[in-house]
Write a protein that holds these residues in place. Structure first.
Motif, PDB file in Angstrom:
ATOM      1  N   GLN A 255      32.422  43.069  47.983  1.00 46.72           N
ATOM      2  CA  GLN A 255      30.976  43.103  48.217  1.00 46.72           C
ATOM      3  C   GLN A 255      30.493  41.748  48.722  1.00 46.72           C
ATOM      4  N   VAL A 256      31.103  40.691  48.221  1.00 45.32           N
ATOM      5  CA  VAL A 256      30.756  39.340  48.678  1.00 45.32           C
ATOM      6  C   VAL A 256      31.140  39.177  50.148  1.00 45.32           C
ATOM      7  N   TYR A 257      32.319  39.681  50.515  1.00 48.65           N
ATOM      8  CA  TYR A 257      32.769  39.631  51.908  1.00 48.65           C
ATOM      9  C   TYR A 257      31.763  40.358  52.819  1.00 48.65           C
ATOM     10  N   ILE A 258      31.348  41.559  52.415  1.00 48.22           N
ATOM     11  CA  ILE A 258      30.402  42.345  53.224  1.00 48.22           C
ATOM     12  C   ILE A 258      29.074  41.596  53.356  1.00 48.22           C
ATOM     13  N   LYS A 259      28.593  41.059  52.252  1.00 47.88           N
ATOM     14  CA  LYS A 259      27.318  40.346  52.253  1.00 47.88           C
ATOM     15  C   LYS A 259      27.345  39.144  53.191  1.00 47.88           C
ATOM     16  N   ASN A 260      28.460  38.419  53.220  1.00 45.59           N
ATOM     17  CA  ASN A 260      28.561  37.205  54.025  1.00 45.59           C
ATOM     18  C   ASN A 260      29.033  37.446  55.458  1.00 45.59           C
ATOM     19  N   TYR A 261      29.381  38.699  55.787  1.00 42.10           N
ATOM     20  CA  TYR A 261      29.886  39.007  57.123  1.00 42.10           C
ATOM     21  C   TYR A 261      28.773  38.807  58.154  1.00 42.10           C
ATOM     22  N   LYS A 262      29.068  38.093  59.231  1.00 46.73           N
ATOM     23  CA  LYS A 262      28.045  37.735  60.221  1.00 46.73           C
ATOM     24  C   LYS A 262      27.771  38.838  61.249  1.00 46.73           C
ATOM     25  N   GLY A 263      28.715  39.763  61.418  1.00 43.75           N
ATOM     26  CA  GLY A 263      28.544  40.811  62.427  1.00 43.75           C
ATOM     27  C   GLY A 263      27.968  42.090  61.845  1.00 43.75           C
ATOM     28  N   ASP A 264      28.345  43.203  62.463  1.00 48.31           N
ATOM     29  CA  ASP A 264      27.899  44.540  62.081  1.00 48.31           C
ATOM     30  C   ASP A 264      28.377  44.869  60.661  1.00 48.31           C
ATOM     31  N   LYS A 265      27.444  45.155  59.775  1.00 50.78           N
ATOM     32  CA  LYS A 265      27.787  45.433  58.370  1.00 50.78           C
ATOM     33  C   LYS A 265      28.636  46.697  58.234  1.00 50.78           C
ATOM     34  N   ASN A 266      28.476  47.665  59.149  1.00 52.43           N
ATOM     35  CA  ASN A 266      29.313  48.871  59.106  1.00 52.43           C
ATOM     36  C   ASN A 266      30.777  48.534  59.367  1.00 52.43           C
ATOM     37  N   VAL A 267      31.009  47.595  60.277  1.00 52.86           N
ATOM     38  CA  VAL A 267      32.373  47.129  60.547  1.00 52.86           C
ATOM     39  C   VAL A 267      32.929  46.467  59.289  1.00 52.86           C
TER      40      VAL A 267
END
Length: 198
Positions: free
Chosen positions: A156-168
């Motif tokens: 969940q931390v990875y998804i939150k900090n991801y800079k691109g498309d959250k679906n990806v």
């Protein structure tokens, strides 16, 4: 892979070395996985030491269901169970998912020598120790759920900090979760886990 019932620790393994496969078995695994790798629905194939197809069954896009009789046909024969994890065409370049609790439940229930899953780009493999899988199906499901909770929290931390498309990010995290859970289970029970890119 689909749902099964019951569970055993997997003792009573034969004296056949689990790491040395006959040429016929290696060939049958390679041929089978070439055929099922790009299917749009799941298919499980159970292969014996001499490369003979002991059992096969097709299912839906996300599972194969088995009867008690079908599970009996695969039980106690030191088989290699291989199956595919279909990807939508739009996602065919992704890794695809590793193993599910149901995949391991089937391996434990039948005391398979190896369980394999293939996607268009990867092959996942877990081999049991000579002494067996070391866990019942019920214990395994509980342990996998407890590991999954921790892994999902981290992702969940990875998804939150991801800079691109959250679906990806969510798709990548979902695929990575199965891999991380399998790694932890393998370490805990002494299984040999391998993820290979084509």
């Amino acid at each position: 892979m689909g749902k099964s019932s019951g569970g055993v620790r997997g003792g009573g393994a034969s004296k056949v070395s689990l790491d040395v496969y006959s040429p016929a078995l290696n060939s049958a695994i390679a041929d089978t996985e070439r055929q099922i790798r790009t299917r749009k629905t799941e298919k499980l194939v159970a292969i014996g030491e001499d490369g003979e197809i002991v059992f096969s069954k097709s299912g839906t896009s996300d599972r194969v269901r088995f009867t008690a009789v079908e599970i009996g046909l695969m039980s106690g024969k030191n088989l290699v169970l291989t199956h595919n994890h279909p990807l939508e065409r739009a996602n065919r370049y992704r890794i695809g998912s590793s193993f599910s609790p149901d995949d391991f439940g089937m391996a434990v229930r039948t005391n398979a020598r190896e369980v394999r899953a293939v996607t268009e780009r990867y092959t996942f493999s877990v081999k049991r120790p000579q002494s067996g899988w070391g866990v019942t199906r019920e214990e395994l499901r509980w342990k996998a759920m407890s590991i999954e909770d921790r892994v999902i929290s981290g992702l969940q931390v990875y998804i939150k900090n991801y800079k691109g498309d959250k679906n990806v990010a969510r798709g990548r995290a979902e695929e990575l979760a199965g891999h991380l859970i399998t790694k932890e289970l393998s370490k805990l029970y002494g299984w040999k886990y391998k993820r290979t890119k084509l």
